[in-house]
Write an enzyme that holds these catalytic residues in place. Structure first.
Site, PDB file in Angstrom:
ATOM      1  N   ASP A 292      -7.942  10.015  11.256  1.00 39.04           N
ATOM      2  CA  ASP A 292      -7.932   9.579   9.855  1.00 39.04           C
ATOM      3  C   ASP A 292      -8.621   8.222   9.711  1.00 39.04           C
ATOM      4  OD1 ASP A 292      -7.296  10.220   7.203  1.00 39.04           O
ATOM      5  OD2 ASP A 292      -5.425   9.069   7.249  1.00 39.04           O
TER       6      ASP A 292
ATOM      7  N   ILE B  24       0.399   8.482   2.581  1.00 36.07           N
ATOM      8  CA  ILE B  24       0.982   9.761   2.172  1.00 36.07           C
ATOM      9  C   ILE B  24       2.368   9.939   2.774  1.00 36.07           C
ATOM     10  CG2 ILE B  24      -0.505  11.627   1.333  1.00 36.07           C
ATOM     11  CD1 ILE B  24      -1.578  11.790   4.223  1.00 36.07           C
TER      12      ILE B  24
ATOM     13  N   GLY C 170       0.828  -1.206   0.000  1.00 36.94           N
ATOM     14  CA  GLY C 170       0.000   0.000   0.000  1.00 36.94           C
ATOM     15  C   GLY C 170       0.856   1.247   0.000  1.00 36.94           C
TER      16      GLY C 170
ATOM     17  N   LYS D 129       5.630   4.279   2.015  1.00 30.47           N
ATOM     18  CA  LYS D 129       5.047   3.084   1.413  1.00 30.47           C
ATOM     19  C   LYS D 129       5.138   1.889   2.364  1.00 30.47           C
ATOM     20  CE  LYS D 129       9.105   1.697  -1.309  1.00 30.47           C
ATOM     21  NZ  LYS D 129       9.624   1.396  -2.647  1.00 30.47           N
TER      22      LYS D 129
ATOM     23  N   LYS E   8       6.559  -0.477   7.028  1.00 28.97           N
ATOM     24  CA  LYS E   8       6.264   0.894   6.605  1.00 28.97           C
ATOM     25  C   LYS E   8       7.553   1.705   6.696  1.00 28.97           C
ATOM     26  CE  LYS E   8       2.923   4.645   7.059  1.00 28.97           C
ATOM     27  NZ  LYS E   8       1.716   5.147   7.715  1.00 28.97           N
TER      28      LYS E   8
END
Ligand code: I85
Length: 360
Positions: A153, A41, A38, A44, A60
């Site tokens: 979020d 912002i 995925g 990755k 990540k």
């Protein structure tokens, strides 16, 4: 610089479970595959495998910054919840010529919430199952809010399943916008002593958390019918008209999708989509709401969601974009409000001082 991350991370959990940011190369411990899982912002997410146990993990990669350190710190602090993606390791490495923070997480192999629902048999998705899912998401939010963390979020693409079979557990991820909401007044408003603090100075905390409850309302609405409560008319991501409808709380429960949905469910949605963040339910109120507290007794009414999600499949990227933008607007609005409030109170404080002086 990074020492502070290590310190703050290890100080948040007992040393027995303390997470230490490792300084040695991650490739000593993990084989990093080139499969991208995925794109966030901030960085990755790629697949990787532990050399110790052969197990698959998600990695990540974040460029080192204050923002990245805050993300990892808050995510680590939240990792004790069953419904939050677990961090297993953190590394500080030079990666591609940059100082990076590498976060190794459990690998969520079940995909996103609404993808999973869409793959189900039509009519096999009931109001009770929607309530079970909502209960899981609520547990994650309750955990975060109890630790004075606002996620800010919460949206469909950040809700992932551990596995794709029916043993899969739903978990929340991405702490890129998470914010510490504890009212350390001395830090937030350095010029006041607690005795003089006005309720509105305490306000911003509530605003940050209320963002998560609005998200909860939108997700619950989509779960129950397959389309979002607010959408733009002309397919543009967040139009002025849509903004207006969100601000005015203009949504309804149209037939046929909502005809057989329980009154309790609609009542909860109304409490979550209140336009005034002060009037919106808190997570503790949601946990006590009949539809969540007694989720196992919610009627097993078949929903239209699976059919609608499939029919509107090509519109899903827009739905996601709209929610992303709405959340961004909300975070900015709260920041503006907070600045105004602080200005207000600081002005009042100056006035106070002048009054006192003039009495002498
Ligand atoms: N596993 N928002 C959308 C993913 N395991 N994913 C996103 N921010 C993050 C990606 C873009 C979320 O912090 C994200 C973050 C973390 C993950 C994450 C964490 C742990 C995964 C951005 C997968 C996966 C793995 C195998 C198979 C499948 C998915 O994404 C699938 F089922 F889709 F085939």
């Amino acid at each position: 610089m990074f020492k502070s991350l290590t310190d703050s991370i290890s100080s948040t959990k007992p040393s027995s479970t303390g997470l230490k940011a490792k300084g040695h190369p991650i490739i000593n411990d993990y084989r990093i595959s080139d499969k991208v899982l995925g794109l966030g912002i901030n960085g990755k997410v790629v697949e990787c495998f532990s050399k110790a146990n052969g197990q698959k993990y998600a990695l990540k990669v974040l460029r080192d910054s204050a923002k990245a350190r805050r993300e990892v710190e808050l995510h680590w602090r939240a990792s004790g919840c069953k419904h939050i993606v677990n961090i297993s390791d953190v590394y500080e490495n030079a990666y591609g010529g940059h100082k990076c923070i590498l976060v190794v997480m459990e690998c969520m192999e079940g995909g996103e919430l609404f993808q999973r629902i869409q793959e189900r048999a039509e009519n096999a998705f009931t109001e009770r199952e929607a309530a079970e899912i909502m209960h899981d998401i609520c547990r994650a939010i309750q955990y975060l809010h109890s630790k004075d963390i606002a996620h800010r979020d919460i949206k469909p693409e950040n809700l992932l399943y551990t596995r794709s079979d029916n043993t899969g557990v739903l978990k929340l991820t991405d702490f890129g916008f998470a914010k510490e909401t504890s009212n350390q007044l001395s830090l937030q408003t350095p010029c006041y002593t607690p005795y003089y603090v006005a309720p509105e100075v305490l306000g911003p905390e509530k605003y940050d958390k209320s963002c998560d409850l609005w998200s909860l309302g939108v997700i619950m609405y989509i779960l129950l019918c397959g389309y979002p409560p607010f959408y733009s008319n002309h397919g543009l991501a967040i139009s002025p008209g849509m903004k207006k409808r969100i601000r005015a709380g203009q949504y309804d429960f149209p037939d046929p999708e909502w005809r057989h949905v329980s009154r309790d469910a609609k009542d909860l949605i109304k409490g979550l989509l209140k336009t005034d963040p002060v009037q919106r339910l808190t997570i503790e109120q949601v946990m006590k709401h009949n539809w969540i507290a007694r989720y196992a007794e919610v009627p097993q009414t078949p929903l239209h969601s699976v059919r609608v999600l499939r029919e509107d499949q090509e519109q899903w990227p827009e739905v996601q974009e709209e929610m992303t933008q709405a959340l961004r607007t909300m975070r900015v609005d709260f920041e503006d409000q907070m600045t105004l409030k602080n200005l207000e109170t600081s002005n009042n404080r100056l006035l106070e001082k002048r009054k006192i002086k003039s009495k002498r």
